[in-house]
Design a protein around this motif. Sequence first.
Motif, short mmCIF file in Angstrom:
data_model
loop_
_atom_site.label_atom_id
_atom_site.label_comp_id
_atom_site.label_asym_id
_atom_site.label_seq_id
_atom_site.Cartn_x
_atom_site.Cartn_y
_atom_site.Cartn_z
N ARG A 178 47.08 40.47 41.72
CA ARG A 178 46.14 41.47 41.22
C ARG A 178 46.73 42.11 39.97
N LEU A 179 45.87 42.26 38.99
CA LEU A 179 46.29 42.79 37.70
C LEU A 179 45.60 44.14 37.52
N ARG A 180 46.32 45.10 36.95
CA ARG A 180 45.70 46.41 36.70
C ARG A 180 46.27 46.97 35.41
N PRO A 181 45.43 47.24 34.42
CA PRO A 181 45.95 47.82 33.19
C PRO A 181 46.29 49.29 33.42
N LEU A 182 47.45 49.70 32.93
CA LEU A 182 47.84 51.11 33.06
C LEU A 182 47.88 51.80 31.71
N GLY A 183 47.74 51.02 30.65
CA GLY A 183 47.75 51.57 29.29
C GLY A 183 47.67 50.39 28.34
N ARG A 235 47.73 17.70 44.96
CA ARG A 235 47.73 18.61 43.81
C ARG A 235 48.75 19.73 44.00
N GLY A 236 48.84 20.23 45.22
CA GLY A 236 49.89 21.20 45.54
C GLY A 236 49.56 22.64 45.20
N HIS A 237 48.60 22.85 44.34
CA HIS A 237 48.17 24.23 44.03
C HIS A 237 46.73 24.19 43.57
N THR A 238 45.91 25.08 44.10
CA THR A 238 44.52 25.19 43.67
C THR A 238 44.27 26.64 43.29
N TYR A 239 43.96 26.84 42.03
CA TYR A 239 43.77 28.20 41.51
C TYR A 239 42.30 28.60 41.52
N CYS A 240 42.07 29.80 41.99
CA CYS A 240 40.73 30.39 41.95
C CYS A 240 40.89 31.73 41.23
N GLU A 241 40.38 31.81 40.02
CA GLU A 241 40.59 33.02 39.22
C GLU A 241 39.35 33.89 39.22
N THR A 242 39.57 35.17 39.13
CA THR A 242 38.48 36.11 38.90
C THR A 242 38.95 37.08 37.81
N VAL A 243 38.51 36.77 36.61
CA VAL A 243 38.93 37.55 35.44
C VAL A 243 38.03 38.79 35.40
N PRO A 244 38.57 39.98 35.15
CA PRO A 244 39.91 40.27 34.65
C PRO A 244 40.97 40.56 35.70
N SER A 245 40.59 40.62 37.01
CA SER A 245 41.53 41.31 37.90
C SER A 245 42.51 40.44 38.66
N GLY A 246 42.43 39.12 38.60
CA GLY A 246 43.48 38.37 39.28
C GLY A 246 43.12 36.95 39.66
N GLU A 253 30.00 34.60 41.39
CA GLU A 253 29.92 34.13 39.99
C GLU A 253 31.11 34.61 39.16
N SER A 254 31.87 35.55 39.68
CA SER A 254 33.02 36.04 38.91
C SER A 254 34.22 35.09 39.04
N PHE A 255 34.15 34.14 39.98
CA PHE A 255 35.26 33.18 40.13
C PHE A 255 35.03 31.96 39.25
N ASN A 256 36.13 31.28 38.89
CA ASN A 256 35.96 30.03 38.16
C ASN A 256 35.38 28.96 39.08
N GLY A 257 35.29 29.24 40.36
CA GLY A 257 34.70 28.35 41.35
C GLY A 257 34.98 28.94 42.72
N SER A 258 33.97 29.61 43.31
CA SER A 258 34.25 30.34 44.55
C SER A 258 34.43 29.38 45.73
#
Length: 386
Positions: A303-308, A279-290, A166-171
């Motif tokens: 992968r995203l990681r806040p450091l400050g 389409r050439g690209h299919t995005y599967c997002e999982t906010v907040p991490s990537g 459920e964390s993906f925009n579409g797993s």
Amino acid sequence: MSDEERNIAGYNGLTRVEPTLPSEFYLDADHYERELRKIWYRNWLYVCRASELRGPRAFSVFEIGSQEILILRDQNEELRAFHNTCRHRGSVLMREPKGRLPGSRITCPYHCWAYDLQGKLQRTPTPSEQGDFDKADYSLYDVAVRDWNGFVFIHLEPENAQPLEESFNGSHLLDNWPLADLALGHTYEKILHCNWKVFWENFNECLHCPSVHKELSEVVPLYKQHLMEVQDDPEWEAHQRSGDKRYKQGLAEGKETWSKNGSACAAYFPDLNEEEIARGHTYCETVPSGFIVGHVDYVRVLRLRPLGPETTEIHVQWFFREESLADPAFDASGVVDFGQRVIDEDGAVAELNQKGLRSIRHKHGALMAEEYAVHDFHVWVLEQLG
Ligand code: FES
Ligand SMILES: [Fe+2]
């Protein structure tokens, strides 16, 4: 254009001006802490590829905010994750960022409380444990961990974790890609001097594409029109009816993938359907991490990681078929260089954005019609913050 004219069926764009989040959300240290607690410690986070933890007793320590999470494989190679904190007086357990445990115990370096690889306390050094001391009360603090198609995710609040899917925009979006079988070909890491949300905002719009991503806009015609999807265009029905190539979803004619010359670096993944290829690209997002993006010939994971409050790490991996990587003639430089360039272009404007937000006059900005997904992201952030 009137609201009525804009209110076309299927049109994605915003029909009224929405404010951005307040500038202090991008700068303030207390607010940053709040986002760590409310967002980063309460959502599934992508950590690494499962193959980076190979074999029994392999471990790695993942830092997120002030939290250190120990992820390991037990004797049966099951993934386990715990806070890297001893239940005695709270010392860190593992000092090294990764490696292999020497035996079947996690032993605290301070007073040697020893835990099994399922996190159960097995031994303390005292010969005089008090009568009311029960080892069962002192298991390691557990963290949820999942291997999803070869990608390892953790959740710091296992009792409140929503299903990972459920964390993906579409797993299911990447079902036709052989995700679990892919091998890591290249890694790129970069520290951005911006708040993590600036990264996602930039990700969620293409108003910047024609000026910031000149090469990419040649590969994806819609990007040249400031659009991400066909229906981001108020005239979308007319443009699709007329077959205007500038408004065509997917890749420009003659392009196969996101690469320097638009050519694929390997054979297409065999199970992709026509639409996925076009389409050439299919995005599967999982906010907040990537996000994970599937192309016809490779898969890229960011992968995203806040450091400050004003610092964010991005970690990008390119995955290919094992046989491609084993082929001495295989050359991924065209796709890797292209991808790194796009990331660098986005990184540069994200840093400009962050710097400008420091103005004492700028309390918040305004979103344009095409920035509907930025607005959705802001709504999500506000909901998470409660
Ligand atoms: S803090 Fe770990 S054994 Fe004392
Ligand atoms: Fe971009």
